[in-house]
Enzyme design. Structure first.
Site, PDB file in Angstrom:
ATOM      1  N   HIS A 131       0.827  -1.221   0.000  1.00 41.95           N
ATOM      2  CA  HIS A 131       0.000   0.000   0.000  1.00 41.95           C
ATOM      3  C   HIS A 131       0.858   1.267   0.000  1.00 41.95           C
ATOM      4  O   HIS A 131       0.345   2.356  -0.265  1.00 41.95           O
ATOM      5  CB  HIS A 131      -1.034  -0.013   1.142  1.00 41.95           C
ATOM      6  CG  HIS A 131      -0.530   0.443   2.474  1.00 41.95           C
ATOM      7  ND1 HIS A 131      -0.228  -0.424   3.500  1.00 41.95           N
ATOM      8  CD2 HIS A 131      -0.311   1.694   2.971  1.00 41.95           C
ATOM      9  CE1 HIS A 131       0.160   0.262   4.545  1.00 41.95           C
ATOM     10  NE2 HIS A 131       0.117   1.552   4.261  1.00 41.95           N
ATOM     11  N   ASP A 151      -0.473  -7.371   1.549  1.00 38.50           N
ATOM     12  CA  ASP A 151       0.115  -6.020   1.577  1.00 38.50           C
ATOM     13  C   ASP A 151       1.636  -6.121   1.717  1.00 38.50           C
ATOM     14  O   ASP A 151       2.199  -5.887   2.791  1.00 38.50           O
ATOM     15  CB  ASP A 151      -0.503  -5.250   2.752  1.00 38.50           C
ATOM     16  CG  ASP A 151      -0.170  -3.771   2.695  1.00 38.50           C
ATOM     17  OD1 ASP A 151       0.401  -3.322   1.686  1.00 38.50           O
ATOM     18  OD2 ASP A 151      -0.490  -3.068   3.682  1.00 38.50           O
ATOM     19  N   GLY A 181       2.748   6.468   8.661  1.00 37.95           N
ATOM     20  CA  GLY A 181       4.185   6.711   8.514  1.00 37.95           C
ATOM     21  C   GLY A 181       5.028   5.518   8.952  1.00 37.95           C
ATOM     22  O   GLY A 181       6.202   5.421   8.641  1.00 37.95           O
ATOM     23  N   SER A 240       3.928   2.487   8.215  1.00 38.78           N
ATOM     24  CA  SER A 240       3.573   1.455   7.245  1.00 38.78           C
ATOM     25  C   SER A 240       4.791   0.904   6.526  1.00 38.78           C
ATOM     26  O   SER A 240       5.709   1.656   6.179  1.00 38.78           O
ATOM     27  CB  SER A 240       2.633   2.037   6.200  1.00 38.78           C
ATOM     28  OG  SER A 240       1.368   2.174   6.768  1.00 38.78           O
ATOM     29  N   GLY A 241       4.770  -0.388   6.273  1.00 41.78           N
ATOM     30  CA  GLY A 241       5.868  -1.031   5.542  1.00 41.78           C
ATOM     31  C   GLY A 241       7.006  -1.435   6.455  1.00 41.78           C
ATOM     32  O   GLY A 241       7.827  -2.273   6.106  1.00 41.78           O
TER      33      GLY A 241
END
Ligand code: 4AZ
Length: 838
Positions: free
Chosen positions: A644, A694, A786, A788-789
């Protein structure tokens, strides 16, 4: 016995009569019949006795001489001189003024020693090593000296006693102001002496003592341990840095990096509030990879830093910045007259200085009382007896770092709080909030906890311990959404059988699915307990054969680990656990990951991490936007992030720049590496609505050199299991509050893996099997925008860090009963291998 035997050896063999007895001298017959024999016997006896006496004598002499082996004892100490101003020349040992004063101090010390028979007898030499401003006003000086004594080992204790008798009142906080040693004219007025034997670790014989470094701290600059940052520090070395601020100032030292061996008996750094390593002025000793505040301030204008290393295991060392601050900036206390406000120990969050004394006098309107709540409290060593460092509230002393209650109330409109620190060992201190309250209504519109805290009334009986002492959760009537624990607490029904002991007596985890004598399989099946670890896959998912002492060869399934040779083993999470489980050793191959090289080992509700603590963490900057997402290092070419993060206008590789080895946003340093992205591979089944699958890979445009600040994380094989309740860590520069701005310093927070069914019930959303939930159901700790990942990490028993999940989505951030949702990494092991080769 040996003595007698050897005596008899002198007797001719043929004359030896076995019927004879040594003690038969009274046997007249024998004596008369054989007169020669008698003479020989007497001679033999005399010889034997003589030899025995000699031997005993030798033994006694040996014992005494051993006891009285001459030993050298070195004492270091400081002595205050009053009535003399400090001259700049006293800083230079080669100056005339230094020599003259040193001579005088030397004489005084000798004179003092001569008054004590023990010291007088064994004293050999003393030397004054340095001077600094004294702590007895502008006309006072401190002299630092070393005295040497040579004495029989048996006299060591009396020497120690004699040395201690010189001190005005050993251990007392203001010992320095103790006694005055007045001498006739032309001599000095010594105010006090304190001495101590040298730390044995400092006198290791094989240590090379480097030339001490003397520095003025007026201009801010840094000190590095030898070799830092290019190489590890040298073995068997000791290095001293003497730091001096201007008069009327204090020395401040802030560590930027500190990585030493994790055993203070071997390698350590010490910081002293002195120019010599005098134990009573030791501010801190550190080794390993310490957490917490690493900023120190002296009480006077000097500080000593000492690094000692041993022969093995050398680490990167340290970098620290020094500066000076005006002495009065460390002052604290005063009158607090407002209805509410904050106050804290000197210089918080920097460690408080030694010899601090602060008094706060809070006064609120006549008809009100005062309430003080400590937010952070670390005053003195935990478990200490509140003698050296403490906070005193109305005759109650507080110290350590675990307060039974952190709220204190007065019985009048005044409250006095005192804080004091002694001469050694400093800590971070405290911050506190105070407010006035009406005695008849201490918690207007709120619930009053037994510990005097006030909480929102809605939070009473909600299943959470909001008061901290559980007083909001007792005597509750459980509502329809709650279950009653055996201990009468009410907890959310959603928490039943989630693998976490929410009740505190485990009653929410009893009677879950399987009966007492049954084993509950990972797939929910129940089997007889004695089928566990019998070598057969009775559960069908192999979970009854995992976590067995011995790893058994099994038919391959989703929960068995497949070795390179195609054989499958039952052990849970066997990869890179430090034990070879596969017959071909393949479970321990490719394990160059998940280690913080030099450890011996937003995020909401987290704390700032230390440099190098999360060397796989990457900051992904989107063009013109700065930090946008997190990622993890897989090897020198590949990163892992969330799909995402790389959608729509962010799908192009040239949009991105990756920052590796970064700690503070906007502050790249010698360890930070930036790379452009060559290729992005998002998962082909990523679902933009449900966030299913994701995950994305990013290939760097050129490889990076791995080092202690850039290191790959371990990828878990598909058979790995991270059970509910397991501790996991999230890291990132995301928002610190929902909707807020992102963090500057990389944050970390501990969360726990949440049971999948519980998570589905709580989120009432599509939580797929390719997702993993983690969080703290009380709320307050979570990943946010922020982050994310970035990785959700778990550490295996051998200390290797694996990426269990990727920050994916959630319902808001850090809300109660709303865990964060992560991409479940075990589902993507083969996808990563296929796409990147990692
Ligand atoms: C986000 O917007 C986000 N609380 C990431 C994680 C979570 C929520 C939002 C989980 O990137």
């Amino acid at each position: 016995m040996e003595g007698l035997d050897s005596g008899l050896k002198f007797m001719p063999r043929e004359d030896w009569d076995t019927t004879e007895q040594f003690l038969a001298v009274s046997d007249q017959k024998h004596v008369e019949k054989k007169p020669y024999r008698r003479i020989r016997l007497v001679i033999g006896l005399a010889l034997g006795a003589g030899l025995l006496a000699l031997l005993i004598g030798l033994l006694v002499w040996g014992f005494h001489s051993n006891q009285d082996v001459q030993v050298k004892k070195v004492y270091i100490g400081s002595v205050g001189i009053s009535g003399k101003p400090f001259l700049p020349e006293y800083e230079d040992p080669s100056s005339l003024q230094f020599k003259k004063l040193a001579n005088q101090v030397d004489k005084e010390l000798r004179r003092m020693y001569s008054e004590n028979p023990v010291l007088d007898k064994y004293f050999t030499r003393c030397s004054v090593q340095a001077f600094s401003d004294g702590d007895g006003g502008p006309d006072s000086i401190l002299a630092y000296y070393e005295s040497e004594f040579e004495l029989p080992a048996s006299q060591e204790a009396s020497l120690n006693e004699a040395i201690q008798s010189l001190e005005p009142s050993a251990g007392s906080q203001h010992a320095q102001r103790g006694r005055q040693i007045q001498r006739p004219t032309e001599s000095l007025t010594l105010r006090s002496v304190s001495s101590q034997a040298l730390d044995l670790r400092l006198s290791r014989t094989n240590i090379t003592e480097k030339v001490p470094i003397n520095l003025h701290v007026k201009n801010k600059n840094k000190i590095d341990s030898p070799g830092f940052p290019d190489s590890t520090y040298p073995p068997n070395t000791s290095q001293k840095w003497s730091l001096r601020a201007e008069q009327g100032h204090r020395v401040r030292l802030d560590f930027h990096t500190l990585f030493l061996e994790d055993d203070c008996e071997k390698d350590f750094i010490q910081i002293y509030d002195s120019l010599l390593p005098i134990e009573s002025q030791l501010l801190t000793e550190q080794c390993g990879y310490p957490h917490g505040s690493l900023s120190y301030v002296s009480s006077g204008n000097v500080m000593l830093v000492l690094l000692v290393t041993n022969s093995e295991k050398n680490f990167p060392g340290f970098r620290a910045y020094y500066s000076q601050i005006p002495a009065n900036t460390a002052e604290c206390g005063g009158k607090l007259l407002g209805e509410r406000g904050n106050f804290s120990s000197s210089l918080f969050p920097v460690n408080y200085p030694p010899k601090a004394v602060c008094t706060w006098e809070i006064q609120v309107p006549q008809d009100k009382f005062v309430k003080v709540e400590f937010k952070k409290f670390e005053v003195g060593k935990d478990g200490a007896t509140c003698v050296g460092d403490y906070v005193e509230i109305e005759d109650q002393r507080l110290c350590g770092n675990r307060l039974e209650s952190n709220v204190f109330t007065s019985e009048s409109n005044k409250m006095t709080i005192r804080f004091q620190s002694d001469t050694s060992l400093v800590y971070q201190g405290f911050t506190a909030y105070y407010e006035a309250f009406i005695p008849t209504n201490p918690c207007p519109g709120k619930f009053k906890c037994s510990n005097n805290m006030c909480i929102i009334s809605d939070r009473k009986c909600d299943g959470y311990n909001d008061c901290g002492d559980n007083s909001d959760e007792i005597n509750c009537k459980c509502d329809v959404t709650q279950m009653m624990c055996k201990n009468n607490l009410c907890k959310s029904k959603a928490w039943k059988c989630d693998g976490v002991d929410d009740c505190g007596d485990n009653s929410d985890e009893e009677g879950c699915e399987c009966k007492k004598e049954q084993f509950s399989c990972r797939n929910g099946r129940c089997i007889a307990e004695d089928l566990k670890c019998n070598g057969k896959n009775d559960c069908g998912d192999g979970s009854d054969e995992s976590k067995c002492e011995k790893s058994l060869m099994l038919k391959c399934s989703a929960t068995t680990y497949r070795c390179k040779n195609g054989r499958c083993i039952s052990k849970a999470n066997p990869e890179c656990d430090g034990q070879t489980d596969c017959s071909d050793g393949s479970d321990e191959e490719n394990c160059n990951c998940g280690r913080r090289e030099y450890q011996s080992s937003r995020i909401i509700g987290g704390q700032a991490s230390r440099k190098g603590e999360w060397p796989w963490q990457v900051s992904l900057h989107a063009r013109g936007q700065g930090h946008t997402c997190g990622a993890s290092v897989l090897n020198d070419c590949w990163l892992l992030t969330a799909a995402h993060c790389v959608q729509d206008e962010y799908a192009e590789a040239n949009q991105w720049e990756a920052f590796l080895g970064l700690h503070v946003q906007g502050q790249t340093n010698e360890w930070t590496v930036t790379r452009r992205i060559k290729r992005i591979i998002p998962h082909e089944d990523y679902n933009t609505l449900s966030f299913d699958n994701d995950i994305a890979l990013m290939e760097l445009d050129s490889s990076v050199t791995l080092n202690q600040y850039i290191w790959p994380i371990c990828l878990p094989p598909s058979s790995d299991d991270f059970p509910a309740g397991q501790e996991a860590w999230i890291t990132g520069w995301g928002a610190m509050v929902e909707g807020g701005s992102s963090a500057k310093i990389l944050q970390k927070a501990m969360v726990r893996i949440i049971n999948h069914t519980t998570c589905k019930n709580l989120l009432q959303d599509d939580v797929t099997d390719r997702m993993l939930c983690a969080g703290i159901l009380d709320g307050g700790v979570d990943a946010c925008q922020g982050d994310s990942g970035g990785p959700l990490t778990v550490t295996n028993p051998s200390g290797r860090v694996f990426v269990a999940g990727l920050v994916s989505w959630g319902q808001g951030c850090a809300q109660r009963n709303k865990p964060g949702v992560y991409t479940r990494m075990t589902k993507f092991r083969s996808w990563i291998k296929e796409r990147s080769g990692v």
